[in-house]
Design an enzyme around this catalytic site. Structure first.
Site, PDB file in Angstrom:
ATOM      1  N   ILE A  68       0.868  -1.187   0.000  1.00 25.82           N
ATOM      2  CA  ILE A  68       0.000   0.000   0.000  1.00 25.82           C
ATOM      3  C   ILE A  68       0.898   1.228   0.000  1.00 25.82           C
ATOM      4  O   ILE A  68       1.495   1.580   1.025  1.00 25.82           O
ATOM      5  CB  ILE A  68      -0.973   0.024   1.196  1.00 25.82           C
ATOM      6  CG1 ILE A  68      -1.892  -1.198   1.156  1.00 25.82           C
ATOM      7  CG2 ILE A  68      -1.797   1.311   1.162  1.00 25.82           C
ATOM      8  CD1 ILE A  68      -2.923  -1.251   2.262  1.00 25.82           C
ATOM      9  N   ALA A  69       0.998   1.849  -1.168  1.00 30.89           N
ATOM     10  CA  ALA A  69       1.835   3.035  -1.338  1.00 30.89           C
ATOM     11  C   ALA A  69       1.075   4.268  -0.864  1.00 30.89           C
ATOM     12  O   ALA A  69      -0.040   4.526  -1.310  1.00 30.89           O
ATOM     13  CB  ALA A  69       2.236   3.181  -2.809  1.00 30.89           C
ATOM     14  N   HIS A  70       1.688   4.992   0.052  1.00 30.65           N
ATOM     15  CA  HIS A  70       1.074   6.207   0.583  1.00 30.65           C
ATOM     16  C   HIS A  70       2.183   7.184   0.934  1.00 30.65           C
ATOM     17  O   HIS A  70       3.339   6.803   1.091  1.00 30.65           O
ATOM     18  CB  HIS A  70       0.199   5.893   1.790  1.00 30.65           C
ATOM     19  CG  HIS A  70       0.924   5.196   2.894  1.00 30.65           C
ATOM     20  ND1 HIS A  70       1.361   3.878   2.803  1.00 30.65           N
ATOM     21  CD2 HIS A  70       1.325   5.613   4.106  1.00 30.65           C
ATOM     22  CE1 HIS A  70       1.974   3.537   3.914  1.00 30.65           C
ATOM     23  NE2 HIS A  70       1.976   4.569   4.729  1.00 30.65           N
ATOM     24  N   GLY A  71       1.835   8.440   1.043  1.00 29.82           N
ATOM     25  CA  GLY A  71       2.835   9.478   1.269  1.00 29.82           C
ATOM     26  C   GLY A  71       3.236   9.641   2.720  1.00 29.82           C
ATOM     27  O   GLY A  71       2.532   9.215   3.638  1.00 29.82           O
TER      28      GLY A  71
END
Length: 149
Positions: A68-71
């Protein structure tokens, strides 16, 4: 789920689901997931660099073939609305030594990410369900598997 307010854009729109994604590296997958969020109006462009940085500092691989790519916190001002993208990569990606077949891009306002993560944990806790998701070639069906959030 949080999408009770009909005036808000859904968290996941069908256009942000990519079947048979051919991403080769984690960086390419993160950029692709981020660009979907950008084109859909969920984020500003600076959020993508925060997504890349997050994975460099703390892998966004969560297990069961999911990343899960998130900033990072420093790019929260780049979020315009809570949204997600889903990349299904049947051939898999070597994610820092782990096999990933589903990459989700996530941008959330406030604490809305917690509800999304709990929802996703329910989906990805069942290995058989994950395998069905990876094999699925019907965008509408994938959308329904996520419960139309």
């Amino acid at each position: 789920m949080m999408q009770k307010d009909k005036s808000r854009k859904p968290v996941l729109i069908k256009e942000n689901i990519v079947l048979d994604c051919k991403a080769v590296t984690p960086e390419e997958a993160i950029i692709h997931a981020g660009e979907l969020l950008l084109r859909s109006g969920y984020i500003k462009s600076g959020y993508i660099s925060g997504m890349l940085s997050r994975d460099e500092n703390f892998s966004v691989y969560l297990g069961n073939m999911l990343a899960i790519a998130h900033g990072e916190k420093g790019v929260r001002d780049q979020i315009l609305g809570t949204g997600m993208s889903v990349l299904i990569c049947p051939d898999g990606i070597d994610w820092h030594g782990n096999l990933v077949k589903i990459v989700m891009g996530l941008a959330a306002i406030g604490d809305e990410h917690m509800e999304l993560l709990m929802h996703c944990a329910n989906i990805f806790s069942d290995r058989e369900r994950v395998e069905r998701l990876v094999r699925c070639r019907d965008r509408e069906r994938v959308y329904r598997m996520f419960g139309g959030i």
